[in-house]
Scaffold this active site. Structure first.
Site, PDB file in Angstrom:
ATOM      1  N   CYS A  95      -0.076   3.854   2.650  1.00 46.20           N
ATOM      2  CA  CYS A  95       0.363   3.375   3.969  1.00 46.20           C
ATOM      3  C   CYS A  95       1.818   3.757   4.208  1.00 46.20           C
ATOM      4  O   CYS A  95       2.190   4.208   5.290  1.00 46.20           O
ATOM      5  CB  CYS A  95       0.224   1.854   4.077  1.00 46.20           C
ATOM      6  SG  CYS A  95      -1.470   1.243   3.955  1.00 46.20           S
ATOM      7  N   CYS A 152       0.823  -1.215   0.000  1.00 48.37           N
ATOM      8  CA  CYS A 152       0.000   0.000   0.000  1.00 48.37           C
ATOM      9  C   CYS A 152       0.859   1.267   0.000  1.00 48.37           C
ATOM     10  O   CYS A 152       1.502   1.582   1.002  1.00 48.37           O
ATOM     11  CB  CYS A 152      -0.925  -0.039   1.225  1.00 48.37           C
ATOM     12  SG  CYS A 152      -1.817   1.482   1.564  1.00 48.37           S
TER      13      CYS A 152
END
Length: 178
Positions: free
Chosen positions: A36, A33
């Site tokens: 993230c 991600c």
């Protein structure tokens, strides 16, 4: 404070139990991600500066806890206090937004700022139900309604949306006012 890597097996102890004595911020993330990875250093820096424990949960490796807390998008950040989620956001946020989130969840307990002796005593003893009952009775009186309502809202925020006492008294307050 510290940064913890939490799993399905350690979540209860490392997050839920710890949150009963301190605020814990949980970062639900995944290695693939991009947002993230962008948010992680901001969270790490800001939680450390505020003295808040940061717990990191890899959602790919820990799907049970991710499902239990309805993580459907990542990064998902949830603040736990008293064993419950008290605030949350989803998606990468700019540093100022992360800092505002942390400022909100690290405010001193309501008990430290209440001037009313009866309410302060109940809150100081951790008896939120008694404090809310006192305030609910005051909310039914037109002269003390607004002050009581405002203080109840602060207590609800402190306990979080999922706390059973907050849920019960939120309904009772609504019934008393409307």
């Amino acid at each position: 404070m510290s940064e913890l890597h939490v799993t399905d097996d350690t979540f209860e102890q490392e997050v839920i139990e710890r949150s009963k004595t301190e605020t814990v911020v949980v970062d639900f993330w995944a290695d693939w991600c991009g947002p993230c990875k962008a948010l992680a250093p901001v969270l790490e820096e800001k939680t450390q500066a505020k003295g808040v424990t940061l717990a990191k949960v890899d959602v790919d490796a820990n799907q049970r806890v991710a499902r239990e807390y309805n993580v459907s998008g990542i990064p998902a950040v949830k603040a736990f206090r008293y064993g419950n989620v008290v605030a949350e956001f989803v998606g990468a946020q700019p540093p100022a937004r992360v800092e505002a989130f942390l400022d909100e969840i690290t405010q001193p307990p309501v008990a430290e700022s209440v001037e009313d002796p009866a309410v302060a005593e109940a809150l100081g003893a951790g008896d939120y139900e008694r404090a809310l009952q006192i305030l609910l009775e005051r909310a039914e009186n037109a002269e003390t309604r607004e002050d009581a309502r405002q203080l109840m809202l602060r207590i609800f925020q402190e306990l979080g949306q999922e706390h059973p006492v907050a849920s019960t008294y939120r309904r009772r307050l609504a019934a008393a006012l409307f």
